[in-house]
Design a protein around this motif. Structure first.
Motif, PDB file in Angstrom:
ATOM      1  N   LYS A   3       0.805  -1.214   0.000  1.00  0.00           N
ATOM      2  CA  LYS A   3       0.000   0.000   0.000  1.00  0.00           C
ATOM      3  C   LYS A   3       0.845   1.273   0.000  1.00  0.00           C
ATOM      4  O   LYS A   3       0.518   2.251  -0.674  1.00  0.00           O
ATOM      5  N   SER A   4       1.954   1.261   0.727  1.00  0.00           N
ATOM      6  CA  SER A   4       2.731   2.486   0.900  1.00  0.00           C
ATOM      7  C   SER A   4       3.434   2.950  -0.376  1.00  0.00           C
ATOM      8  O   SER A   4       3.856   4.103  -0.455  1.00  0.00           O
ATOM      9  N   VAL A   5       3.556   2.077  -1.377  1.00  0.00           N
ATOM     10  CA  VAL A   5       4.235   2.474  -2.614  1.00  0.00           C
ATOM     11  C   VAL A   5       3.294   2.480  -3.815  1.00  0.00           C
ATOM     12  O   VAL A   5       3.690   2.894  -4.917  1.00  0.00           O
TER      13      VAL A   5
ATOM     14  N   ALA B 239      12.072   5.665   2.204  1.00  0.00           N
ATOM     15  CA  ALA B 239      12.359   4.635   1.206  1.00  0.00           C
ATOM     16  C   ALA B 239      13.833   4.267   1.146  1.00  0.00           C
ATOM     17  O   ALA B 239      14.221   3.379   0.388  1.00  0.00           O
ATOM     18  N   THR B 240      14.667   4.960   1.918  1.00  0.00           N
ATOM     19  CA  THR B 240      16.091   4.620   1.951  1.00  0.00           C
ATOM     20  C   THR B 240      16.269   3.178   2.415  1.00  0.00           C
ATOM     21  O   THR B 240      15.795   2.802   3.485  1.00  0.00           O
ATOM     22  N   ALA B 241      16.919   2.372   1.580  1.00  0.00           N
ATOM     23  CA  ALA B 241      17.074   0.943   1.883  1.00  0.00           C
ATOM     24  C   ALA B 241      17.935   0.300   0.811  1.00  0.00           C
ATOM     25  O   ALA B 241      18.197   0.899  -0.243  1.00  0.00           O
ATOM     26  N   VAL B 242      18.310  -0.942   1.074  1.00  0.00           N
ATOM     27  CA  VAL B 242      18.891  -1.792   0.041  1.00  0.00           C
ATOM     28  C   VAL B 242      17.734  -2.495  -0.654  1.00  0.00           C
ATOM     29  O   VAL B 242      16.866  -3.061   0.012  1.00  0.00           O
ATOM     30  N   TYR B 243      17.695  -2.450  -1.963  1.00  0.00           N
ATOM     31  CA  TYR B 243      16.609  -3.028  -2.743  1.00  0.00           C
ATOM     32  C   TYR B 243      17.086  -4.297  -3.442  1.00  0.00           C
ATOM     33  O   TYR B 243      18.126  -4.297  -4.100  1.00  0.00           O
TER      34      TYR B 243
END
Length: 125
Positions: free
Chosen positions: A62-64, A90-94
């Motif tokens: 939902k958040s994206v 949204a900062t993260a390793v994807y």
């Protein structure tokens, strides 16, 4: 040898966009559903979205929803994650990942067999 090679990480300002790509080799890409996950240091890995093996269905948390888009090109053995209007959270390793269910409906399920290496995306405020 199975590989999922990702590109597209980096630094972006809040409100900006990043497009990841994930190139697969060593398995029959067109028969695998593909998921995207992310992990902030110190937190659990989070499912972000999924696309079916044939690209006919996508699912997002939902958040994206409405800001992130997953697509794929089976001729190029590549899956994409386009992220728009990014927020610092949204900062993260994807990570991209492959699952073999061959479901025609995308969703937050599946047992993932293969994983990419995960580039870091940093969103600054």
């Amino acid at each position: 040898q199975v590989q999922l090679v990702e590109s597209g990480g980096g630094w972006v300002q809040a409100g900006g966009s990043v497009k990841h790509s994930c190139v697969a080799s060593g398995f029959t890409f067109s028969t695998y559903g593909m998921g995207w996950f992310r992990q902030d240091p110190g937190k659990e890995r989070q499912f972000v979205g999924h696309i079916t093996f044939n690209g006919g269905s996508t699912y997002y948390i939902k958040s994206v929803r409405g800001r992130f888009t997953i697509s794929r090109d089976n001729a190029k053995n590549t899956v994409y994650l386009e992220m728009n209007n990014l927020r610092p959270v949204a900062t993260a390793v994807y990570y991209c990942a492959a699952e073999r269910s061959q479901s025609i409906v995308a969703g937050p399920w599946g047992d993932y067999d293969y994983w990419g290496q995960g580039p870091l995306v940093t969103v600054s405020s």
